[in-house]
Write a protein that holds these residues in place. Structure first.
Motif, PDB file in Angstrom:
ATOM      1  N   GLU A  96     -43.706 105.467 -15.808  1.00 46.28           N
ATOM      2  CA  GLU A  96     -45.105 105.088 -16.026  1.00 46.28           C
ATOM      3  C   GLU A  96     -45.180 103.947 -17.025  1.00 46.28           C
ATOM      4  OE1 GLU A  96     -48.368 107.980 -16.223  1.00 46.28           O
ATOM      5  OE2 GLU A  96     -46.781 109.493 -16.363  1.00 46.28           O
ATOM      6  N   LYS A  97     -45.882 102.878 -16.627  1.00 44.24           N
ATOM      7  CA  LYS A  97     -46.077 101.745 -17.524  1.00 44.24           C
ATOM      8  C   LYS A  97     -47.010 102.193 -18.642  1.00 44.24           C
ATOM      9  CE  LYS A  97     -46.748  97.708 -15.670  1.00 44.24           C
ATOM     10  NZ  LYS A  97     -47.360  96.471 -15.105  1.00 44.24           N
ATOM     11  N   ILE A  98     -46.606 101.911 -19.880  1.00 43.30           N
ATOM     12  CA  ILE A  98     -47.426 102.309 -21.019  1.00 43.30           C
ATOM     13  C   ILE A  98     -47.834 101.078 -21.819  1.00 43.30           C
ATOM     14  CG2 ILE A  98     -46.394 104.607 -21.188  1.00 43.30           C
ATOM     15  CD1 ILE A  98     -44.851 103.535 -23.620  1.00 43.30           C
ATOM     16  N   ASP A  99     -48.914 101.216 -22.499  1.00 38.44           N
ATOM     17  CA  ASP A  99     -49.452 100.139 -23.321  1.00 38.44           C
ATOM     18  C   ASP A  99     -48.707 100.108 -24.659  1.00 38.44           C
ATOM     19  OD1 ASP A  99     -51.398  98.108 -24.030  1.00 38.44           O
ATOM     20  OD2 ASP A  99     -52.264  99.631 -25.343  1.00 38.44           O
ATOM     21  N   TRP A 100     -48.061  98.981 -24.964  1.00 40.66           N
ATOM     22  CA  TRP A 100     -47.256  98.890 -26.194  1.00 40.66           C
ATOM     23  C   TRP A 100     -48.126  99.016 -27.443  1.00 40.66           C
ATOM     24  CZ3 TRP A 100     -42.549 100.107 -26.746  1.00 40.66           C
ATOM     25  CH2 TRP A 100     -41.890  99.816 -27.937  1.00 40.66           C
ATOM     26  N   THR A 101     -49.357  98.548 -27.381  1.00 40.66           N
ATOM     27  CA  THR A 101     -50.274  98.716 -28.513  1.00 40.66           C
ATOM     28  C   THR A 101     -50.523 100.198 -28.770  1.00 40.66           C
ATOM     29  OG1 THR A 101     -51.318  96.590 -28.111  1.00 40.66           O
ATOM     30  CG2 THR A 101     -52.595  98.180 -29.377  1.00 40.66           C
ATOM     31  N   TYR A 102     -50.740 100.948 -27.711  1.00 42.51           N
ATOM     32  CA  TYR A 102     -50.951 102.394 -27.838  1.00 42.51           C
ATOM     33  C   TYR A 102     -49.709 103.066 -28.442  1.00 42.51           C
ATOM     34  CZ  TYR A 102     -51.908 107.243 -26.729  1.00 42.51           C
ATOM     35  OH  TYR A 102     -52.092 108.591 -26.829  1.00 42.51           O
ATOM     36  N   MET A 112     -34.651 112.668 -25.742  1.00 40.69           N
ATOM     37  CA  MET A 112     -33.456 112.122 -25.094  1.00 40.69           C
ATOM     38  C   MET A 112     -33.538 112.246 -23.579  1.00 40.69           C
ATOM     39  SD  MET A 112     -30.318 113.193 -27.487  1.00 40.69           S
ATOM     40  CE  MET A 112     -30.221 112.613 -29.160  1.00 40.69           C
ATOM     41  N   ASN A 113     -34.356 113.142 -23.086  1.00 41.37           N
ATOM     42  CA  ASN A 113     -34.501 113.338 -21.645  1.00 41.37           C
ATOM     43  C   ASN A 113     -35.431 112.315 -21.006  1.00 41.37           C
ATOM     44  OD1 ASN A 113     -32.825 115.591 -21.740  1.00 41.37           O
ATOM     45  ND2 ASN A 113     -34.533 116.929 -22.227  1.00 41.37           N
ATOM     46  N   ASP A 114     -36.201 111.586 -21.810  1.00 40.92           N
ATOM     47  CA  ASP A 114     -37.133 110.606 -21.267  1.00 40.92           C
ATOM     48  C   ASP A 114     -36.376 109.375 -20.772  1.00 40.92           C
ATOM     49  OD1 ASP A 114     -39.560 111.988 -21.667  1.00 40.92           O
ATOM     50  OD2 ASP A 114     -39.586 111.383 -23.776  1.00 40.92           O
ATOM     51  N   GLU A 115     -36.848 108.824 -19.675  1.00 33.79           N
ATOM     52  CA  GLU A 115     -36.283 107.605 -19.123  1.00 33.79           C
ATOM     53  C   GLU A 115     -37.100 106.421 -19.634  1.00 33.79           C
ATOM     54  OE1 GLU A 115     -35.660 105.569 -14.757  1.00 33.79           O
ATOM     55  OE2 GLU A 115     -35.703 107.750 -14.906  1.00 33.79           O
ATOM     56  N   VAL A 116     -36.459 105.525 -20.386  1.00 35.11           N
ATOM     57  CA  VAL A 116     -37.157 104.389 -21.000  1.00 35.11           C
ATOM     58  C   VAL A 116     -36.599 103.097 -20.411  1.00 35.11           C
ATOM     59  CG1 VAL A 116     -37.739 103.223 -23.157  1.00 35.11           C
ATOM     60  CG2 VAL A 116     -37.474 105.710 -23.116  1.00 35.11           C
ATOM     61  N   GLU A 117     -37.521 102.249 -19.929  1.00 31.35           N
ATOM     62  CA  GLU A 117     -37.145 100.985 -19.322  1.00 31.35           C
ATOM     63  C   GLU A 117     -38.030  99.867 -19.852  1.00 31.35           C
ATOM     64  OE1 GLU A 117     -36.064 102.842 -14.928  1.00 31.35           O
ATOM     65  OE2 GLU A 117     -37.876 101.640 -15.166  1.00 31.35           O
ATOM     66  N   LEU A 118     -37.466  98.681 -19.926  1.00 33.57           N
ATOM     67  CA  LEU A 118     -38.225  97.473 -20.234  1.00 33.57           C
ATOM     68  C   LEU A 118     -38.069  96.537 -19.049  1.00 33.57           C
ATOM     69  CD1 LEU A 118     -37.210  96.844 -23.960  1.00 33.57           C
ATOM     70  CD2 LEU A 118     -39.258  97.978 -23.083  1.00 33.57           C
ATOM     71  N   ASP A 126     -55.908  94.042 -16.417  1.00 32.32           N
ATOM     72  CA  ASP A 126     -56.835  94.826 -17.238  1.00 32.32           C
ATOM     73  C   ASP A 126     -55.993  95.855 -17.981  1.00 32.32           C
ATOM     74  OD1 ASP A 126     -58.679  96.537 -18.349  1.00 32.32           O
ATOM     75  OD2 ASP A 126     -59.702  96.969 -16.468  1.00 32.32           O
ATOM     76  N   LYS A 127     -56.010  95.805 -19.307  1.00 33.13           N
ATOM     77  CA  LYS A 127     -55.175  96.737 -20.078  1.00 33.13           C
ATOM     78  C   LYS A 127     -55.502  98.194 -19.780  1.00 33.13           C
ATOM     79  CE  LYS A 127     -53.474  96.022 -24.024  1.00 33.13           C
ATOM     80  NZ  LYS A 127     -53.103  95.745 -25.401  1.00 33.13           N
ATOM     81  N   LEU A 128     -56.675  98.459 -19.213  1.00 32.16           N
ATOM     82  CA  LEU A 128     -57.032  99.839 -18.901  1.00 32.16           C
ATOM     83  C   LEU A 128     -56.202 100.395 -17.760  1.00 32.16           C
ATOM     84  CD1 LEU A 128     -60.929  99.640 -19.214  1.00 32.16           C
ATOM     85  CD2 LEU A 128     -59.274 100.468 -20.896  1.00 32.16           C
ATOM     86  N   GLN A 129     -55.471  99.543 -17.042  1.00 27.06           N
ATOM     87  CA  GLN A 129     -54.603 100.010 -15.970  1.00 27.06           C
ATOM     88  C   GLN A 129     -53.379 100.736 -16.504  1.00 27.06           C
ATOM     89  OE1 GLN A 129     -53.473  96.528 -13.833  1.00 27.06           O
ATOM     90  NE2 GLN A 129     -55.476  96.221 -12.912  1.00 27.06           N
ATOM     91  N   LEU A 130     -53.119 100.594 -17.778  1.00 25.10           N
ATOM     92  CA  LEU A 130     -51.917 101.188 -18.353  1.00 25.10           C
ATOM     93  C   LEU A 130     -52.150 102.639 -18.716  1.00 25.10           C
ATOM     94  CD1 LEU A 130     -50.896  98.269 -20.696  1.00 25.10           C
ATOM     95  CD2 LEU A 130     -49.921  98.852 -18.495  1.00 25.10           C
ATOM     96  N   THR A 131     -51.077 103.386 -18.714  1.00 21.96           N
ATOM     97  CA  THR A 131     -51.132 104.785 -19.098  1.00 21.96           C
ATOM     98  C   THR A 131     -51.046 104.890 -20.609  1.00 21.96           C
ATOM     99  OG1 THR A 131     -50.067 105.432 -17.060  1.00 21.96           O
ATOM    100  CG2 THR A 131     -49.996 107.019 -18.866  1.00 21.96           C
ATOM    101  N   ASN A 132     -51.944 105.606 -21.198  1.00 23.40           N
ATOM    102  CA  ASN A 132     -51.875 105.904 -22.634  1.00 23.40           C
ATOM    103  C   ASN A 132     -51.276 107.288 -22.781  1.00 23.40           C
ATOM    104  OD1 ASN A 132     -53.032 103.481 -23.299  1.00 23.40           O
ATOM    105  ND2 ASN A 132     -55.105 104.300 -23.344  1.00 23.40           N
ATOM    106  N   CYS A 133     -49.959 107.362 -22.711  1.00 25.78           N
ATOM    107  CA  CYS A 133     -49.299 108.662 -22.758  1.00 25.78           C
ATOM    108  C   CYS A 133     -48.710 108.936 -24.115  1.00 25.78           C
ATOM    109  CB  CYS A 133     -48.224 108.755 -21.697  1.00 25.78           C
ATOM    110  SG  CYS A 133     -46.979 107.461 -21.770  1.00 25.78           S
TER     111      CYS A 133
END
Length: 133
Positions: A96-102, A112-118, A126-133
């Motif tokens: 899920e794409k996340i907002d870096w500001t958030y 450690m189980n989370d998958e992190v990608e750049l 529209d920044k509102l398209q991003l997931t604020n998780c």
């Protein structure tokens, strides 16, 4: 064992078929992603050629700062005046794409189980398209 306690970061650099995979050993199972990014991208023992940088840009509409991954591996935000209009570095957690500001404002913690990608790609229009998780 410590060898199994690793955070993993995948960086999808343009013009590379496979992602650059970085590993960070830790004794802690969960850490703020911003701390991990510092460990991944600014620890010379891990990698010197990424030349990463993070920036904040004042947002006159919200009267606050927005945070961005400005540069990695020679690939920079295409439009620093309006970062969401052009290519930029986007962070994904568990696909899920996340907002870096958030992430920065809320001290987002990952395990450690989370998958992190750049990924270097078009920013959201529209920044509102991003997931604020």
């Amino acid at each position: 064992p410590l060898a199994n306690k690793q955070f993993i970061l995948k960086i999808y650099l343009p013009e590379h078929i496979q992602p650059k995979v970085l590993f960070y050993n830790s004794e802690i199972d969960k850490e703020p992603i911003t701390d991990l990014m510092n460990s991944f991208l600014f620890t010379s023992a891990i990698d010197d050629d990424l030349d990463a940088n993070f920036i904040s840009i004042y947002n006159k509409y919200t009267d606050s700062f927005d945070y961005y991954i400005q540069r990695i591996g020679g690939y920079e935000i295409e439009n620093e005046e309006e970062p969401n209009k052009g290519k930029m570095w986007n962070c994904y957690i568990n696909k899920e794409k996340i907002d870096w500001t958030y992430v920065c404002n809320n001290n987002r913690v990952i395990s450690m189980n989370d998958e992190v990608e750049l990924r270097y790609e078009e920013g959201p229009k529209d920044k509102l398209q991003l997931t604020n998780c």
